[in-house]
Design a protein around this motif. Structure first.
Motif, PDB file in Angstrom:
ATOM      1  N   LYS A   1      -1.983   3.980  -2.769  1.00 15.21           N
ATOM      2  CA  LYS A   1      -2.563   5.218  -3.276  1.00 15.21           C
ATOM      3  C   LYS A   1      -3.654   5.742  -2.347  1.00 15.21           C
ATOM      4  O   LYS A   1      -3.716   6.940  -2.051  1.00 15.21           O
ATOM      5  CB  LYS A   1      -3.123   4.991  -4.675  1.00 15.21           C
ATOM      6  N   LEU A   2      -4.519   4.834  -1.882  1.00 13.75           N
ATOM      7  CA  LEU A   2      -5.577   5.265  -0.962  1.00 13.75           C
ATOM      8  C   LEU A   2      -4.986   5.695   0.375  1.00 13.75           C
ATOM      9  O   LEU A   2      -5.454   6.662   0.996  1.00 13.75           O
ATOM     10  CB  LEU A   2      -6.591   4.141  -0.768  1.00 13.75           C
ATOM     11  N   ALA A   3      -3.942   5.001   0.815  1.00 14.36           N
ATOM     12  CA  ALA A   3      -3.283   5.384   2.070  1.00 14.36           C
ATOM     13  C   ALA A   3      -2.696   6.783   1.954  1.00 14.36           C
ATOM     14  O   ALA A   3      -2.781   7.594   2.894  1.00 14.36           O
ATOM     15  CB  ALA A   3      -2.200   4.381   2.425  1.00 14.36           C
ATOM     16  N   ALA A   4      -2.116   7.096   0.782  1.00 14.69           N
ATOM     17  CA  ALA A   4      -1.535   8.428   0.583  1.00 14.69           C
ATOM     18  C   ALA A   4      -2.600   9.507   0.709  1.00 14.69           C
ATOM     19  O   ALA A   4      -2.359  10.574   1.278  1.00 14.69           O
ATOM     20  CB  ALA A   4      -0.864   8.495  -0.785  1.00 14.69           C
ATOM     21  N   PHE A   5      -3.797   9.233   0.178  1.00 15.84           N
ATOM     22  CA  PHE A   5      -4.900  10.196   0.281  1.00 15.84           C
ATOM     23  C   PHE A   5      -5.242  10.468   1.744  1.00 15.84           C
ATOM     24  O   PHE A   5      -5.364  11.630   2.166  1.00 15.84           O
ATOM     25  CB  PHE A   5      -6.123   9.643  -0.454  1.00 15.84           C
ATOM     26  N   HIS A   6      -5.396   9.408   2.544  1.00 18.39           N
ATOM     27  CA  HIS A   6      -5.757   9.592   3.955  1.00 18.39           C
ATOM     28  C   HIS A   6      -4.616  10.227   4.747  1.00 18.39           C
ATOM     29  O   HIS A   6      -4.853  11.066   5.626  1.00 18.39           O
ATOM     30  CB  HIS A   6      -6.140   8.251   4.565  1.00 18.39           C
ATOM     31  N   LEU A   7      -3.386   9.854   4.446  1.00 18.44           N
ATOM     32  CA  LEU A   7      -2.244  10.440   5.148  1.00 18.44           C
ATOM     33  C   LEU A   7      -2.144  11.931   4.876  1.00 18.44           C
ATOM     34  O   LEU A   7      -1.853  12.720   5.782  1.00 18.44           O
ATOM     35  CB  LEU A   7      -0.960   9.732   4.731  1.00 18.44           C
ATOM     36  N   ASP A   8      -2.393  12.328   3.639  1.00 17.51           N
ATOM     37  CA  ASP A   8      -2.354  13.753   3.313  1.00 17.51           C
ATOM     38  C   ASP A   8      -3.438  14.526   4.063  1.00 17.51           C
ATOM     39  O   ASP A   8      -3.235  15.685   4.454  1.00 17.51           O
ATOM     40  CB  ASP A   8      -2.500  13.957   1.806  1.00 17.51           C
ATOM     41  N   LYS A   9      -4.591  13.906   4.249  1.00 15.39           N
ATOM     42  CA  LYS A   9      -5.650  14.546   5.032  1.00 15.39           C
ATOM     43  C   LYS A   9      -5.206  14.772   6.470  1.00 15.39           C
ATOM     44  O   LYS A   9      -5.493  15.811   7.075  1.00 15.39           O
ATOM     45  CB  LYS A   9      -6.914  13.681   5.010  1.00 15.39           C
ATOM     46  N   LEU A  10      -4.494  13.799   7.034  1.00 14.43           N
ATOM     47  CA  LEU A  10      -4.006  13.932   8.410  1.00 14.43           C
ATOM     48  C   LEU A  10      -2.916  14.996   8.500  1.00 14.43           C
ATOM     49  O   LEU A  10      -2.821  15.703   9.506  1.00 14.43           O
ATOM     50  CB  LEU A  10      -3.484  12.586   8.902  1.00 14.43           C
ATOM     51  N   VAL A  11      -2.108  15.107   7.444  1.00 10.26           N
ATOM     52  CA  VAL A  11      -1.090  16.163   7.414  1.00 10.26           C
ATOM     53  C   VAL A  11      -1.761  17.534   7.323  1.00 10.26           C
ATOM     54  O   VAL A  11      -1.401  18.473   8.044  1.00 10.26           O
ATOM     55  CB  VAL A  11      -0.132  15.951   6.228  1.00 10.26           C
TER      56      VAL A  11
END
Length: 250
Positions: free
Chosen positions: A47-57
């Motif tokens: 879940k936390l990884a998804a948050f950071h990945l979305d920021k990079l997107v």
């Protein structure tokens, strides 16, 4: 390349250590990466990884699609995968234009002939690049007449975008406080300053501003070129209508 909002947003997104480490992991991987793999690479939850990945997107650094790892069809929901985008991030303070200079020099080497050495070709090609820029800007203006002060106002806005940091010290004169080709200009001032002068002269030609001249006047801490109307008295500058009001921003 000068700093712009996209590049600054990308740099800001990478300021977080976890986010930067995940991004580096994805760049090193020779295929698209799932959220689970990105999470495992830095030891955090999915879940936390998804948050950071979305920021990079959102910053334009990653792109996404849906596929099974390895391209194999499997039963169940197709996961979202991430891979690096084609975004080229370059931030420089003060702004620099090394790519423009490199392109002119490469084109000059390729165009070199016995009748036109590379140095002469570079000046000609720089003038053509500048003329194209000025012609494009001139085509965006609705009114046909372009007086000297209005031409300088338009030049000020365009050259700001290219990292020259122009300062309007009088209504008919612009100082360029930054050299976009530094520090390369310091290594070969005759060549690079000549290219810069040709580029800005070409820009004024394309802008159809014959009353304004680009003068080669090197001074410490400034660009080697100044723009102005020759033989005009020096008076304090007044606010001029921005040329960006006459055409859409580029």
């Amino acid at each position: 390349m000068t700093s712009d909002s996209t590049s600054l947003a990308a740099v800001a997104a990478l300021d977080d250590d976890l986010r930067r480490t995940m991004y580096e992991f994805i760049r090193r991987t020779a295929r698209a990466v799932t959220r689970d793999e990105a999470a495992q690479s830095v030891g955090i939850s999915r879940k936390l990884a998804a948050f950071h990945l979305d920021k990079l997107v959102d910053a334009g650094l990653l792109t996404t699609r849906y596929e099974h790892p390895g391209g194999l069809r499997r039963v169940g929901r197709t996961p979202k995968v991430y891979e690096p985008s084609a975004l080229d991030v370059q931030v420089s303070i003060p702004p620099r234009e090394p790519v423009l200079l490199a392109e002119i020099l490469i084109d000059a080497v390729l165009a070199e002939t016995p009748a036109e050495p590379a140095g002469q070709a570079a000046h000609r090609l720089a003038h053509e690049r500048g003329r194209h820029l000025g012609h494009t800007e001139r085509g965006n203006l609705r009114r046909t007449r372009l007086g000297p002060e209005r031409a300088l106002t338009c030049a000020q806005h365009v050259l700001e975008r290219h990292g020259y940091e122009p300062t309007r010290d009088t209504p008919t004169h612009i100082l360029l406080r930054n050299c976009p080709f530094h520090p390369l200009a310091a290594k070969a001032p005759d060549l690079v300053c000549g290219i810069n002068h040709a580029f800005l002269t070409g820009f004024l030609t394309g802008l159809d501003a014959p009353a304004v001249q680009a003068a080669l006047t090197p001074r410490p801490g400034h660009c080697c070129v100044e723009l102005g109307v020759p033989d005009t008295p020096t008076t304090p500058a007044t606010d001029q209508p921005a040329c960006t009001k006459d055409h859409p921003p580029t």
